[in-house]
Design a protein around this motif. Structure first.
Motif, PDB file in Angstrom:
ATOM      1  N   VAL A  89      50.550  42.454  37.430  1.00 19.37           N
ATOM      2  CA  VAL A  89      50.390  42.573  35.988  1.00 19.37           C
ATOM      3  C   VAL A  89      49.840  43.929  35.748  1.00 19.37           C
ATOM      4  O   VAL A  89      50.501  44.707  34.577  1.00 19.37           O
ATOM      5  N   LYS A  90      49.109  44.618  36.547  1.00 20.44           N
ATOM      6  CA  LYS A  90      48.984  46.047  36.322  1.00 20.44           C
ATOM      7  C   LYS A  90      50.228  47.138  36.358  1.00 20.44           C
ATOM      8  O   LYS A  90      50.235  47.855  35.368  1.00 20.44           O
ATOM      9  N   LYS A  91      51.063  46.756  37.008  1.00 21.29           N
ATOM     10  CA  LYS A  91      52.271  47.570  37.035  1.00 21.29           C
ATOM     11  C   LYS A  91      53.143  47.138  35.784  1.00 21.29           C
ATOM     12  O   LYS A  91      53.891  48.101  35.195  1.00 21.29           O
ATOM     13  N   GLU A 137      51.849  46.417  32.949  1.00 22.64           N
ATOM     14  CA  GLU A 137      51.218  46.758  31.890  1.00 22.64           C
ATOM     15  C   GLU A 137      51.234  48.324  31.710  1.00 22.64           C
ATOM     16  O   GLU A 137      51.349  49.189  30.668  1.00 22.64           O
ATOM     17  N   GLU A 138      51.528  48.920  32.860  1.00 22.79           N
ATOM     18  CA  GLU A 138      51.787  50.401  33.025  1.00 22.79           C
ATOM     19  C   GLU A 138      53.167  50.830  32.733  1.00 22.79           C
ATOM     20  O   GLU A 138      53.459  51.846  32.757  1.00 22.79           O
ATOM     21  N   GLY A 139      53.975  49.982  32.776  1.00 22.63           N
ATOM     22  CA  GLY A 139      55.481  50.181  32.499  1.00 22.63           C
ATOM     23  C   GLY A 139      56.444  50.259  33.758  1.00 22.63           C
ATOM     24  O   GLY A 139      57.528  50.479  33.504  1.00 22.63           O
ATOM     25  N   SER A 140      55.925  50.313  34.753  1.00 25.11           N
ATOM     26  CA  SER A 140      56.473  50.374  36.187  1.00 25.11           C
ATOM     27  C   SER A 140      57.179  49.072  36.669  1.00 25.11           C
ATOM     28  O   SER A 140      57.898  49.518  37.594  1.00 25.11           O
ATOM     29  N   LEU A 141      56.949  48.152  35.997  1.00 21.21           N
ATOM     30  CA  LEU A 141      57.616  46.838  36.346  1.00 21.21           C
ATOM     31  C   LEU A 141      57.936  46.188  35.147  1.00 21.21           C
ATOM     32  O   LEU A 141      56.735  45.956  34.179  1.00 21.21           O
ATOM     33  N   HIS A 142      58.898  45.526  34.856  1.00 21.30           N
ATOM     34  CA  HIS A 142      59.292  44.715  33.643  1.00 21.30           C
ATOM     35  C   HIS A 142      59.086  43.136  34.286  1.00 21.30           C
ATOM     36  O   HIS A 142      59.136  42.838  35.005  1.00 21.30           O
ATOM     37  N   SER A 143      58.283  42.588  33.157  1.00 19.56           N
ATOM     38  CA  SER A 143      57.921  41.120  33.578  1.00 19.56           C
ATOM     39  C   SER A 143      59.309  40.334  33.876  1.00 19.56           C
ATOM     40  O   SER A 143      58.847  39.285  34.686  1.00 19.56           O
ATOM     41  N   SER A 144      60.310  40.608  33.414  1.00 17.40           N
ATOM     42  CA  SER A 144      61.809  39.696  33.720  1.00 17.40           C
ATOM     43  C   SER A 144      62.146  40.225  35.028  1.00 17.40           C
ATOM     44  O   SER A 144      62.914  39.272  35.792  1.00 17.40           O
ATOM     45  N   ASP A 145      61.393  41.122  35.692  1.00 16.49           N
ATOM     46  CA  ASP A 145      62.012  41.504  37.092  1.00 16.49           C
ATOM     47  C   ASP A 145      61.197  40.686  38.051  1.00 16.49           C
ATOM     48  O   ASP A 145      61.338  40.782  39.400  1.00 16.49           O
ATOM     49  N   ILE A 146      59.688  40.134  37.585  1.00 17.25           N
ATOM     50  CA  ILE A 146      59.130  39.381  38.821  1.00 17.25           C
ATOM     51  C   ILE A 146      59.934  38.198  39.312  1.00 17.25           C
ATOM     52  O   ILE A 146      60.340  37.383  38.609  1.00 17.25           O
ATOM     53  N   ASN A 147      60.017  38.151  40.655  1.00 16.15           N
ATOM     54  CA  ASN A 147      60.679  37.177  41.319  1.00 16.15           C
ATOM     55  C   ASN A 147      59.780  36.970  42.763  1.00 16.15           C
ATOM     56  O   ASN A 147      58.906  37.638  42.871  1.00 16.15           O
ATOM     57  N   GLU A 148      60.345  36.137  43.559  1.00 19.33           N
ATOM     58  CA  GLU A 148      59.763  35.787  44.929  1.00 19.33           C
ATOM     59  C   GLU A 148      59.670  37.016  45.787  1.00 19.33           C
ATOM     60  O   GLU A 148      58.576  37.439  46.077  1.00 19.33           O
ATOM     61  N   GLN A 149      60.659  37.795  45.478  1.00 21.95           N
ATOM     62  CA  GLN A 149      60.585  39.172  46.432  1.00 21.95           C
ATOM     63  C   GLN A 149      59.528  39.861  45.939  1.00 21.95           C
ATOM     64  O   GLN A 149      58.873  40.706  46.719  1.00 21.95           O
ATOM     65  N   VAL A 150      59.325  40.049  44.618  1.00 15.98           N
ATOM     66  CA  VAL A 150      58.205  41.157  44.144  1.00 15.98           C
ATOM     67  C   VAL A 150      56.835  40.603  44.546  1.00 15.98           C
ATOM     68  O   VAL A 150      56.122  41.422  44.791  1.00 15.98           O
TER      69      VAL A 150
END
Length: 267
Positions: free
Chosen positions: A180-182, A184-197
Motif C-alpha cells: 500500500v505504501k508503494k 501511495e508513493e506511486g512506485s507501484l500501481h494497484s492494478s499491478d498487484i498479483n501473487e508474485q508481488v
C-alpha cells in the motif's frame, strides 16, 4: 591367502575400527527413498517439548533443551539427503504469552545452539537465515543469530531458515502495508498487484514454498505458520513429541511424501 595378504587385511580392519571409516548403514526406509524426488523445501513445526518434559516429571525448559539437540540430527540428515531448504518454527509471535522464565530460556536457545553448532554448519556448507520480526528479540539472541547469518552467507549448501518471532498473519499484514505504501508513493500501481508481488514482500522471499510440512506431537493445525506459503504443501503429522523425533522419522515423512501425487488443484 598368503601371510602378506593376511597381515594387510588385518591392518586394514584395525585402521577401520580405529578411525571409524566405515559408513553408517542406512535405515530400510532410507534405502527406499527416490533421491531424485527429495522435497526441495521442508518446513517443520517442532511441537511437544513441554509435554515431553511433563511426562518425565521435568520442568518445561528441560523439554526445550532436549528439543534443541534434535535440531542438530535433523539438519545433519537433511543435508545428507540434499534437501535444499529447511525451515524450522523456533518461536512464534504468540509464544511471548508464555511465562517470562520460559520465554527467557527460549531466547537463550538460539545462542546456545549456534555457539555449539556454527563451526559444524560452516564446515558442512550450510547457510543460516532468520525469518521473523527481529525488533523484539533480546540483544544476545540477535547477536548470535546475526553472527551465524553473516558467517554462513556465502555457503551454497542447505539453507537452514529459522522462523524466530514469526507469525503468518503478521507477515501478510506487513507485506500488505508495504505494498500500500508503494502504491501511495506511486512506485507501484494497484492494478499491478498479483501473487508474485505479494510473495516478493513476504519474509520468505527468495525461498520456494515448502513441499512438505512436518508437525510433531499429534497436533493437526498450522498455528499461524507460513499461511501463504503452505497453500499447496503436503502435510505429515506424527504423534511423536519433538524431543523423541529421530532421523528415521524424518526419512519416513519424506518417503510418505514421495508416495503422494501433487495435483495443485488439477485432476
Amino acid at each position: 591367502m598368503n601371510k602378506f595378504k593376511i597381515v594387510k587385511v588385518g591392518a586394514r580392519m584395525v585402521m577401520e575400527r580405529f578411525f571409524h571409516t566405515k559408513k553408517p548403514e542406512h535405515t530400510k526406509n532410507e534405502q527406499l527413498l527416490d533421491i531424485e524426488k527429495i522435497p526441495a523445501h521442508i518446513a517443520i513445526i517442532m511441537d511437544g517439548n513441554g509435554r515431553w518434559a511433563q511426562k518425565k516429571g521435568l520442568p518445561r525448559v528441560a523439554g526445550h533443551r532436549e528439543g534443541m539437540k534434535v535440531i542438530h540430527k535433523i539438519v545433519e540428515k537433511a543435508n545428507d539427503l540434499q534437501v535444499k531448504y529447511l525451515t524450522l518454527y523456533a518461536f512464534s509471535t504468540e509464544n511471548w504469552k508464555r511465562p517470562k522464565s520460559e520465554v527467557d530460556f527460549l531466547m537463550r536457545l538460539p545462542e546456545q545452539f549456534l555457539h555449539k553448532e556454527l563451526p559444524k554448519l560452516k564446515k558442512n556448507n550450510v547457510q543460516v537465515r532468520i525469518m521473523g520480526d527481529q525488533s523484539l528479540l533480546p540483544a544476545h539472541t540477535l547477536k548470535a543469530v546475526n553472527k551465524a547469518v553473516t558467517e554462513t552467507k556465502n555457503n551454497n549448501g542447505l539453507i537452514l531458515n529459522f522462523a524466530l518471532n514469526y507469525g503468518g498473519r503478521r507477515e501478510i499484514s506487513e507485506a500488505l502495508k508495504n505494498i500500500v505504501k508503494k502504491v501511495e508513493e506511486g512506485s507501484l500501481h494497484s492494478s499491478d498487484i498479483n501473487e508474485q508481488v505479494i510473495e516478493s514482500h513476504l519474509l520468505s522471499k527468495g525461498l520456494p514454498d515448502p513441499d512438505l510440512l512436518i508437525r510433531t506431537s499429534g497436533e493437526k493445525r498450522l498455528s499461524n505458520f507460513m499461511l501463504w506459503q503452505l497453500a499447496y504443501s503436503e502435510f505429515w503429522f506424527t504423534d511423536v513429541l519433538w524431543p523423541d523425533f529421530k532421523a528415521e522419522d524424518f526419512v519416513e515423512a519424506i518417503l510418505i511424501y514421495q508416495q503422494r501425487q501433487r495435483r495443485y488443484g488439477g485432476v
